[in-house]
Design an enzyme around this catalytic site. Structure first.
Site: not given
Ligand code: TRP
Length: 344
Positions: A119, A209, A206
């Site tokens: 992240k 969003k 996958k």
């Protein structure tokens, strides 16, 4: 009220949480939420919408509260029972226990969390001004508090969360060792075989969003949009080895299965095997199946939204009820660690 019914005394405690970010797509639904709904039959379940966690990445304060309620409505529409739902920021004990756990977590162990590394990289590459908050680093420790505060036996999460679960067990063990009491339950990951739904625009990835609008199908989208996204789903991903099903076709079959359309699945699969499958037929069947699932949820959501006020009240009440358990745990923890208790 969350009073345990008599025959449910010995039911195991299940907990899971989800961040209030944007829409719910079919990957979220088939990959996690549907399982949460089913687990309610067998276990005592609490499910949290974790808004404190949503602050760890760059976010818009004006949108956070709306996203939180939107997710609550979506979860209710898909079949989560209101008495099992809480909003994290209505239970401040989570962050209080999170602080205490900070002091039971070796820094070296926290630096090994791969989701933090991923992240932070995302923030750098996403142009978020290189901004990486201490909160993002601390996130797994707050997650440990979410889990341990309810003495959860099982935590249904995907493989990407295994490292955080491991950390939660580690914190529990350190705590127990230091206070000289087997106080916290060591939570186990609850794996369930769930469909892995891929992006319609790139079936090698996958459904998510973060990759952009083409890469996910919103569960609550208009019928026409769902059909269009399935119609334009990639079926030919270039070089599929001889005799192997292409990822796009596999994904469409997987969606049929996820929607429990086994008859259609088997008939179309026979066509595929004999080389007679028309992609339009497969796409028609998948479009129909998703639209059917979506229609039920949209109808329930419309009803929920028309009773917004009442529903919000209900969720605040369920959060207050669930909070009692969190308060009890925190009281015990403060006693065990030499802190002061105001209440009780
Ligand atoms: N970290 C989880 C995710 O990204 C969300 C989460 C926060 C969670 N607290 C939790 C999941 C507690 C399970 C239990 O999906």
């Amino acid at each position: 009220q969350r009073l345990k019914k008599e025959n449910m005394e010995n039911r195991k405690q299940v907990l899971s949480c989800i961040q209030p970010t944007g829409h719910m797509h079919f990957g979220n639904y088939f990959g996690a939420i549907k399982n949460w709904v089913d687990l309610q039959e067998k276990y005592d379940c609490v499910y949290g919408v974790v808004d404190y966690h949503a602050m760890t990445m760059p976010y818009d304060p004006k949108k956070l509260r709306n996203n939180t309620w939107e997710l609550i409505f979506n979860l209710l529409a898909t079949g989560i029972q209101p008495e099992n739902l809480f909003i994290q920021s209505l239970i401040p004990e989570h962050s209080e226990l999170g602080w205490i756990f900070n002091c039971f977590t070796p820094y070296g162990l926290a630096t090994r969390m791969t989701q933090f590394k991923d992240k932070s990289l995302q923030n750098k590459e996403g142009g978020a001004d290189n901004y990486i908050s201490v909160g993002l680093f601390d996130y797994p420790i707050l997650q440990a508090a979410d889990i341990l505060i309810y003495k959860a036996d099982y935590v249904p999460v995907g493989k990407d969360q295994e490292q955080h679960l491991e950390l939660s067990r580690n914190i529990a063990q350190r705590f127990n060792h230091q206070v000289g009491k087997e106080y916290f339950v060591l939570p186990e990951t609850l794996y369930t075989e769930v469909p892995k739904v891929m992006s319609p625009a790139d079936p090698t990835k996958k459904m998510s969003k973060s990759a952009g609008e083409k890469h996910y199908i919103n569960v609550f989208a208009e019928e026409a949009r769902i059909r269009k996204q399935i119609k334009s789903a990639v079926t030919d991903a270039g070089e599929t080895p001889e005799g192997e099903i292409s990822p796009g076709i596999a994904n469409l079959f997987e969606l049929l299965k996820a929607c429990a359309k086994m008859d259609a699945h088997d008939t179309l699969m026979e066509d595929y095997v004999s080389g007679n499958l028309k992609y339009v037929d497969l796409k028609q069947a998948v479009g129909d199946a998703l639209v059917e699932v979506s229609a039920v949820f949209k109808e329930r959501k419309a009803e929920i939204v028309s009773n917004k006020k009442e529903i919000k009240y209900k969720i605040k009440a369920s959060s207050a009820e669930i909070r009692k358990q969190a308060q009890q745990t925190l009281k015990d923890v403060k006693d065990l660690t030499g802190l002061m208790n105001v209440r009780f």
